[in-house]
Design a protein around this motif. Structure first.
Motif, PDB file in Angstrom:
ATOM      1  N   UNK A 128      10.349 -11.072  16.611  1.00 11.41           N
ATOM      2  CA  UNK A 128      10.954 -11.261  17.930  1.00 11.41           C
ATOM      3  C   UNK A 128      11.436  -9.915  18.470  1.00 11.41           C
ATOM      4  N   UNK A 129      11.127  -9.649  19.744  1.00 12.77           N
ATOM      5  CA  UNK A 129      11.607  -8.458  20.442  1.00 12.77           C
ATOM      6  C   UNK A 129      12.136  -8.900  21.802  1.00 12.77           C
ATOM      7  N   UNK A 130      13.288  -8.392  22.176  1.00 11.42           N
ATOM      8  CA  UNK A 130      13.845  -8.728  23.484  1.00 11.42           C
ATOM      9  C   UNK A 130      14.565  -7.544  24.093  1.00 11.42           C
ATOM     10  N   UNK A 131      14.472  -7.408  25.411  1.00  9.65           N
ATOM     11  CA  UNK A 131      15.228  -6.392  26.152  1.00  9.65           C
ATOM     12  C   UNK A 131      15.741  -7.047  27.426  1.00  9.65           C
ATOM     13  N   UNK A 132      16.918  -6.616  27.895  1.00  7.97           N
ATOM     14  CA  UNK A 132      17.473  -7.191  29.109  1.00  7.97           C
ATOM     15  C   UNK A 132      18.323  -6.170  29.837  1.00  7.97           C
ATOM     16  N   UNK A 133      18.419  -6.372  31.149  1.00  5.38           N
ATOM     17  CA  UNK A 133      19.299  -5.586  31.994  1.00  5.38           C
ATOM     18  C   UNK A 133      20.110  -6.567  32.838  1.00  5.38           C
ATOM     19  N   UNK A 134      21.446  -6.377  32.858  1.00  3.71           N
ATOM     20  CA  UNK A 134      22.340  -7.282  33.580  1.00  3.71           C
ATOM     21  C   UNK A 134      23.236  -6.451  34.491  1.00  3.71           C
ATOM     22  N   UNK A 138       7.596 -13.170  21.246  1.00  2.00           N
ATOM     23  CA  UNK A 138       7.750 -13.951  20.030  1.00  2.00           C
ATOM     24  C   UNK A 138       6.404 -14.048  19.334  1.00  2.00           C
ATOM     25  N   UNK A 139       6.350 -13.552  18.112  1.00  2.00           N
ATOM     26  CA  UNK A 139       5.114 -13.581  17.343  1.00  2.00           C
ATOM     27  C   UNK A 139       5.123 -14.676  16.291  1.00  2.00           C
ATOM     28  N   UNK A 140       4.086 -15.476  16.251  1.00  5.01           N
ATOM     29  CA  UNK A 140       3.923 -16.580  15.298  1.00  5.01           C
ATOM     30  C   UNK A 140       5.071 -17.585  15.382  1.00  5.01           C
ATOM     31  N   UNK A 141       5.256 -18.237  16.549  1.00  6.43           N
ATOM     32  CA  UNK A 141       6.318 -19.243  16.685  1.00  6.43           C
ATOM     33  C   UNK A 141       6.194 -20.321  15.612  1.00  6.43           C
ATOM     34  N   UNK A 142       7.339 -20.777  15.120  1.00  4.08           N
ATOM     35  CA  UNK A 142       7.376 -21.786  14.049  1.00  4.08           C
ATOM     36  C   UNK A 142       6.525 -21.344  12.862  1.00  4.08           C
ATOM     37  N   UNK A 143       6.610 -20.035  12.558  1.00  2.00           N
ATOM     38  CA  UNK A 143       5.883 -19.442  11.431  1.00  2.00           C
ATOM     39  C   UNK A 143       4.372 -19.688  11.509  1.00  2.00           C
ATOM     40  N   UNK A 144       3.840 -19.749  12.731  1.00  2.00           N
ATOM     41  CA  UNK A 144       2.415 -19.933  12.943  1.00  2.00           C
ATOM     42  C   UNK A 144       1.976 -21.370  13.060  1.00  2.00           C
ATOM     43  N   UNK A 145       2.886 -22.309  12.889  1.00  2.00           N
ATOM     44  CA  UNK A 145       2.546 -23.728  12.946  1.00  2.00           C
ATOM     45  C   UNK A 145       2.390 -24.215  14.384  1.00  2.00           C
ATOM     46  N   UNK A 146       3.112 -23.567  15.305  1.00  2.00           N
ATOM     47  CA  UNK A 146       3.105 -24.012  16.698  1.00  2.00           C
ATOM     48  C   UNK A 146       1.786 -23.670  17.360  1.00  2.00           C
ATOM     49  N   UNK A 147       1.324 -24.533  18.254  1.00  2.00           N
ATOM     50  CA  UNK A 147       0.050 -24.314  18.920  1.00  2.00           C
ATOM     51  C   UNK A 147       0.084 -23.101  19.833  1.00  2.00           C
ATOM     52  N   UNK A 148       1.278 -22.780  20.391  1.00  2.00           N
ATOM     53  CA  UNK A 148       1.395 -21.650  21.288  1.00  2.00           C
ATOM     54  C   UNK A 148       1.093 -20.353  20.553  1.00  2.00           C
ATOM     55  N   UNK A 149       0.276 -19.493  21.158  1.00  2.00           N
ATOM     56  CA  UNK A 149      -0.029 -18.205  20.561  1.00  2.00           C
ATOM     57  C   UNK A 149       1.148 -17.251  20.724  1.00  2.00           C
ATOM     58  N   UNK A 183      19.033  -4.451  23.793  1.00  2.00           N
ATOM     59  CA  UNK A 183      17.730  -4.603  23.139  1.00  2.00           C
ATOM     60  C   UNK A 183      17.936  -5.317  21.808  1.00  2.00           C
ATOM     61  N   UNK A 184      16.926  -6.127  21.425  1.00  2.00           N
ATOM     62  CA  UNK A 184      17.043  -6.965  20.228  1.00  2.00           C
ATOM     63  C   UNK A 184      15.737  -6.927  19.442  1.00  2.00           C
ATOM     64  N   UNK A 185      15.873  -6.941  18.130  1.00  2.00           N
ATOM     65  CA  UNK A 185      14.703  -7.089  17.261  1.00  2.00           C
ATOM     66  C   UNK A 185      15.081  -8.002  16.108  1.00  2.00           C
ATOM     67  N   UNK A 186      14.172  -8.920  15.758  1.00  2.00           N
ATOM     68  CA  UNK A 186      14.411  -9.809  14.618  1.00  2.00           C
ATOM     69  C   UNK A 186      13.085 -10.132  13.947  1.00  2.00           C
TER      70      UNK A 186
END
Length: 470
Positions: free
Chosen positions: A461-467, A85-96, A439-442
Motif C-alpha cells: 500500500x502507498x498513499x499520499x495526500x495534501x490537505x 493497493x497491490x494484491x487486495x485481500x492477498x491476491x484473492x480479490x478479483x480487483x487487480x 505520505x504512507x507506506x505499508x
C-alpha cells in the motif's frame, strides 16, 4: 421532515465552513481543519487585536447586525489523496492491483444568532477517479449535504442539537467521523448535552446516513439505528488523581441492524454495549485504555462479545528528535462456534475505516493484535513514524473482516490463528498552520491463516495526500 427543514435553513445561511461544539468556549486560537469543524470558535476575532493578518481571517468573523452579536463563520477544506493497493485481500480479490484518486472539498458555514442559537451546515463534494471495478459510497459522493444542524444553548451547561452531524464519540473506536476515506460518516440525530470540560453527560439518538454515489441522494439508513448515553469525569478535579490529566468515561450504546451479516449468517441484530475508558497523560507518559462488553440477540442466537483496547506512550523530551515509543494491544472477540446458539463476534459499529493503519485492509472483528511503534520529530513541522503490527484471529471458528464488516476470509477452512504482519511508515509534514502533506507506506505479508484459505501474495500500500483548510 425536521432534518430537511434544518438543511434548508443552513443552505439559506450560505453554506460554506464552521465554529465550536458542545464543549465550553475555548479562548485559544483554533487551527482550521479536521473533521469536527464545528468545534472551532472564532469569536475571539471580535477583537481586532487578535487578528494575525491571515488572508482567510476575514471569513471567520463576519458580523451580520450592528451589535455584532450575530455573526457568520465561513471556511473550507480541500483534500487530494492518491492510493495504490497491490494484491487486495492477498491476491484473492478479483480487483487487480492499481491506483486511484480521491478528491474532497468541505465548504462550511456557521451562523451564531446571539448566545443561544446556532445553525451549522457543511457540503461535501467528493468525486473519485480510477477506482476499480466501481466506486462505492465510501469512494465517491459527487455532491451532498454532509452536516446541517441547529443548536440551542439553553445555558452555559445545557445544549440541545438536532439535524445531520458527523461526530467522534470518545476514542472513536465505536463511533468515528470516518475522516480517512473519501466520504465522512454522518448521522441524522438528536442530542442533549449537560456539563462542562470537567464533567459532562450527553444522550443522543440517531440513524447513520448512507453515502451513495451520485448527487444529493444520501439518506438515513432504514436498517440501522443507535442510541447512546455517555458520561465523562475529570478525576483530577474530583480529587481522585493528583498529577497530570486523568479522565474516566462510562457509557452505554444501543444498536439495531435488520440486515446484519457475519460468518455465522444473516439476520436482525439487536446489540447493547457497556464500556469504560481511562485516558490521560502525566509527565512524559500517555495512556488510553478501554473495555467493551456486548450482549443482545442476532437472529436466533444470543450475543456475547467483548473487546479490550490499550495504549501506552512515552516521549523522550530531552533526546534529539524527541523519540516517542508506543505500545498497543487490542483483543477483539470472535465467534467460538457457529452452531452453539451464540454470536461472539464483536461489532465495532461505526469505527474509522483505517483502524489498523492507513492501508485500511482489516477491520476490528475477531482479532488480537500487538502493535509497537516509534515516532521522531525531525523538525517542528516534520514527523516520521513507523510500526510493526502482528495480527492473529481471536477465534479459529470465525473469519477476518474488512471495511464495513465485509467478510474477507471465512474461518471455516483453517484452524490457524496468525493472519498477517503489517509494516507501516508514515511521514507527516506541515507546510503552514493550515496546509499539510502526508505520505504512507505499508506492506502485509500473509500469515498461516491466509495461506491456508486462498491466495497469499503480500499486500503493498502507498498513499499520499495534501490537505488545505481555512
Amino acid at each position: 421532515m425536521a432534518c430537511r427543514i434544518l438543511i434548508a435553513l443552513c443552505l439559506l445561511c450560505g453554506l460554506v465552513p464552521c465554529s465550536r461544539c458542545c464543549e465550553a468556549l475555548d479562548a485559544e486560537r483554533p487551527v482550521p481543519g479536521g473533521p469536527l469543524r464545528y468545534n472551532e470558535d472564532w469569536s475571539l476575532l471580535r477583537n481586532p487585536e487578535n487578528r494575525q493578518g491571515e488572508w482567510w481571517e476575514r471569513f471567520k468573523y463576519i458580523p451580520v447586525d450592528d451589535s455584532a452579536e450575530t455573526y457568520l463563520t465561513l471556511g473550507n477544506e480541500v483534500r487530494a489523496r492518491y492510493e495504490w493497493l497491490g494484491d487486495p485481500n492477498w491476491g484473492e480479490q478479483e480487483t487487480d492491483s492499481g491506483g486511484y484518486f480521491w478528491f474532497r472539498t468541505l465548504p462550511t458555514a456557521d451562523l451564531h444568532v446571539g448566545d443561544h442559537l446556532r445553525l451549522f451546515g457543511e457540503f461535501i463534494v467528493a468525486p473519485s477517479a480510477g477506482v476499480d471495478p466501481e466506486p462505492t459510497g465510501l469512494d465517491d459522493d459527487v455532491a451532498d449535504v454532509l452536516q446541517a444542524f441547529a443548536e440551542i444553548r439553553c445555558s452555559d451547561s445545557t445544549i440541545i442539537r438536532g439535524g445531520r452531524r458527523v461526530l467522534n464519540i470518545g476514542s472513536g473506536r465505536l463511533v468515528s467521523t470516518r475522516y480517512g476515506v473519501n466520504t465522512l460518516q454522518a448521522f441524522d440525530m438528536a442530542e442533549v448535552f449537560l456539563g462542562d470540560e470537567k464533567a459532562s453527560l450527553f444522550v443522543l439518538y440517531g440513524r447513520p446516513v448512507d453515502a451513495e454515489v451520485g448527487s444529493f441522494n444520501d439518506d438515513w439508513s432504514r436498517a440501522r439505528q443507535g442510541w447512546t448515553v455517555y458520561w465523562t469525569r475529570d478525576l483530577v478535579d474530583a480529587g481522585l488523581a493528583s498529577r497530570g490529566t486523568w479522565f474516566l468515561d462510562v457509557y452505554y450504546m444501543g444498536f439495531e441492524n435488520t440486515q446484519a451479516v457475519y460468518d455465522q449468517g444473516v439476520g436482525t441484530e439487536q446489540r447493547q454495549t457497556v464500556a469504560g475508558r481511562l485516558h490521560g497523560n502525566r509527565d512524559r507518559w500517555r495512556w488510553d485504555h478501554e473495555l467493551f462488553v456486548q450482549f443482545g440477540r442476532f437472529a436466533d442466537s444470543e450475543i456475547r462479545a467483548w473487546s479490550l483496547a490499550t495504549l501506552f506512550g512515552y516521549t523522550f523530551e530531552d533526546l534529539p528528535l524527541r523519540p516517542e515509543l508506543s505500545l498497543q494491544f487490542n483483543t477483539i472477540s470472535g465467534d467460538r462456534d457457529q452452531n452453539d446458539g451464540e454470536l461472539n463476534t464483536f461489532n465495532p459499529l461505526f469505527p474509522k475505516l483505517k483502524y489498523f493503519g492507513e492501508s485500511g485492509v482489516l477491520a476490528p472483528y475477531n482479532l488480537f493484535d500487538l502493535h509497537p511503534g516509534v515516532a521522531f520529530q525531525l523538525s517542528d513541522d516534520v514527523r516520521v513514524s513507523g510500526s510493526v503490527q502482528c495480527l492473529w484471529r481471536y477465534s479459529t471458528d470465525d473469519g477476518v473482516y474488512g471495511a464495513g464488516g465485509r467478510l474477507l476470509r471465512s474461518g471455516r477452512d483453517s484452524d490457524a490463528r496468525y493472519v498477517a504482519t503489517q509494516y507501516e511508515i508514515v511521514l507527516e509534514t506541515r507546510l503552514t498552520d493550515n496546509w499539510r502533506c502526508n505520505a504512507f507506506f505499508a506492506m502485509l505479508p500473509a500469515g498461516q491463516f491466509v495461506r491456508e484459505t486462498g491466495e497469499s501474495s503480500t499486500i503493498h500500500f502507498v498513499g499520499v495526500e495534501s490537505i488545505l483548510a481555512y
